[in-house]
Design a protein around this motif. Structure first.
Motif, PDB file in Angstrom:
ATOM      1  N   ILE A 149       0.847  -1.189   0.000  1.00 60.39           N
ATOM      2  CA  ILE A 149       0.000   0.000   0.000  1.00 60.39           C
ATOM      3  C   ILE A 149       0.879   1.234   0.000  1.00 60.39           C
ATOM      4  O   ILE A 149       1.997   1.214   0.506  1.00 60.39           O
ATOM      5  CB  ILE A 149      -0.959   0.038   1.229  1.00 60.39           C
ATOM      6  N   CYS A 150       0.361   2.294  -0.595  1.00 58.61           N
ATOM      7  CA  CYS A 150       1.129   3.540  -0.647  1.00 58.61           C
ATOM      8  C   CYS A 150       1.266   4.094   0.764  1.00 58.61           C
ATOM      9  O   CYS A 150       0.292   4.229   1.490  1.00 58.61           O
ATOM     10  CB  CYS A 150       0.432   4.551  -1.550  1.00 58.61           C
ATOM     11  N   GLN A 151       2.491   4.383   1.170  1.00 63.70           N
ATOM     12  CA  GLN A 151       2.758   4.907   2.515  1.00 63.70           C
ATOM     13  C   GLN A 151       2.129   6.290   2.693  1.00 63.70           C
ATOM     14  O   GLN A 151       1.883   6.728   3.807  1.00 63.70           O
ATOM     15  CB  GLN A 151       4.278   5.050   2.726  1.00 63.70           C
ATOM     16  N   ASN A 152       1.895   6.927   1.590  1.00 64.13           N
ATOM     17  CA  ASN A 152       1.407   8.299   1.631  1.00 64.13           C
ATOM     18  C   ASN A 152      -0.123   8.384   1.678  1.00 64.13           C
ATOM     19  O   ASN A 152      -0.691   8.970   2.585  1.00 64.13           O
ATOM     20  CB  ASN A 152       1.971   9.044   0.417  1.00 64.13           C
ATOM     21  N   CYS A 153      -0.794   7.712   0.702  1.00 64.81           N
ATOM     22  CA  CYS A 153      -2.253   7.854   0.626  1.00 64.81           C
ATOM     23  C   CYS A 153      -2.994   6.590   1.039  1.00 64.81           C
ATOM     24  O   CYS A 153      -4.216   6.602   1.169  1.00 64.81           O
ATOM     25  CB  CYS A 153      -2.675   8.276  -0.784  1.00 64.81           C
ATOM     26  N   GLY A 154      -2.273   5.486   1.231  1.00 67.37           N
ATOM     27  CA  GLY A 154      -2.921   4.263   1.685  1.00 67.37           C
ATOM     28  C   GLY A 154      -3.589   3.451   0.593  1.00 67.37           C
ATOM     29  O   GLY A 154      -4.260   2.457   0.878  1.00 67.37           O
ATOM     30  N   SER A 161      -1.884   2.122  -9.608  1.00 69.45           N
ATOM     31  CA  SER A 161      -1.002   3.066  -8.933  1.00 69.45           C
ATOM     32  C   SER A 161      -1.790   4.296  -8.498  1.00 69.45           C
ATOM     33  O   SER A 161      -2.840   4.606  -9.039  1.00 69.45           O
ATOM     34  CB  SER A 161       0.175   3.439  -9.835  1.00 69.45           C
ATOM     35  N   CYS A 162      -1.263   4.990  -7.511  1.00 74.84           N
ATOM     36  CA  CYS A 162      -1.919   6.196  -7.006  1.00 74.84           C
ATOM     37  C   CYS A 162      -1.239   7.409  -7.641  1.00 74.84           C
ATOM     38  O   CYS A 162      -0.345   7.262  -8.464  1.00 74.84           O
ATOM     39  CB  CYS A 162      -1.816   6.236  -5.492  1.00 74.84           C
ATOM     40  N   ARG A 163      -1.624   8.553  -7.211  1.00 71.90           N
ATOM     41  CA  ARG A 163      -1.068   9.756  -7.840  1.00 71.90           C
ATOM     42  C   ARG A 163       0.063  10.385  -7.040  1.00 71.90           C
ATOM     43  O   ARG A 163       0.529  11.470  -7.376  1.00 71.90           O
ATOM     44  CB  ARG A 163      -2.199  10.781  -8.027  1.00 71.90           C
ATOM     45  N   CYS A 164       0.462   9.728  -6.009  1.00 73.60           N
ATOM     46  CA  CYS A 164       1.528  10.304  -5.190  1.00 73.60           C
ATOM     47  C   CYS A 164       2.837  10.305  -5.977  1.00 73.60           C
ATOM     48  O   CYS A 164       3.075   9.398  -6.763  1.00 73.60           O
ATOM     49  CB  CYS A 164       1.729   9.485  -3.913  1.00 73.60           C
ATOM     50  N   PRO A 165       3.671  11.312  -5.735  1.00 72.92           N
ATOM     51  CA  PRO A 165       4.971  11.313  -6.409  1.00 72.92           C
ATOM     52  C   PRO A 165       5.778  10.104  -5.959  1.00 72.92           C
ATOM     53  O   PRO A 165       5.701   9.709  -4.793  1.00 72.92           O
ATOM     54  CB  PRO A 165       5.621  12.618  -5.944  1.00 72.92           C
TER      55      PRO A 165
END
Ligand SMILES: [Zn+2]
Ligand SMILES: [Zn+2]
Length: 181
Positions: A149-154, A161-165
């Motif tokens: 999971i993305c550490q930033n947005c979960g 994929s998410c939109r986090c850099p």
């Protein structure tokens, strides 16, 4: 207490003795599954145990396998999933008091784990419990290349994929290389 499944040593004949246990047939194994569930190893389906106990005076060898599916939580994405386990059992069994335990089991057993037991019977309960626990992975993943999971947005990155850099993971430790030892 671990449910017991005792077999009298007098009933074990020289040579091979086959044992088959399953949660469908054996209440003690169902009890064992309940006990394991309380410790976090949840096995919702059946447990099948196939064992061959070979008696070669004065020792015993236990070979076979355990088959079941255990609920696991992925170490990366925290999804729960069912992990099929086929665990090979290969044990030397030494009866305490029958002989000098040290050096009794023959050469081929050098790589074997040896279980010691005493008394007039052999209890499969604790052996099977131990083998189930040994078979569980230390760190389970829902798939070999789980993206986590993305550490930033979960967001669950397995679902896209998410939109986090994107963060370069090397970056976090870049300072370490500059440390003077
Ligand atoms: Zn995962
Ligand atoms: Zn993200």
């Amino acid at each position: 207490m671990t449910p017991f499944m005792k077999v009298g040593l007098a009933q074990i004949k020289t040579g091979e003795n086959a044992f088959h246990f399953s949660t469908e047939q054996d209440a003690w194994l169902r009890e064992l599954a309940e006990r394991l569930a309380k410790t976090g190893a949840v096995i919702p389906g059946s447990i099948d145990v196939d064992l061959q106990l070979t008696k070669l005076e004065p020792d015993y060898y236990l070979r076979g396998h355990l088959k079941f599916e255990v609920d696991q939580t992925c170490a990366r994405c925290a999804e729960t999933f069912s992990l099929p386990i086929l665990h090979k059992v290969e044990l030397g069994m030494a009866h305490v008091g029958t002989a000098a335990v040290e050096g009794v089991l023959s050469e081929e057993s050098e790589e074997l784990d040896i279980n010691y037991f005493e008394g007039t019977d052999l209890d499969f309960g604790p052996i099977i419990e131990e083998q189930v626990l040994l078979s569980l992975p230390y760190r389970a993943m829902c798939q070999e290349d789980c993206k986590g999971i993305c550490q930033n947005c979960g967001a669950d990155l397995n679902k896209g994929s998410c939109r986090c850099p994107k963060v370069n993971p090397v970056h976090a430790f870049a300072g370490l290389s500059q440390l003077k030892l």
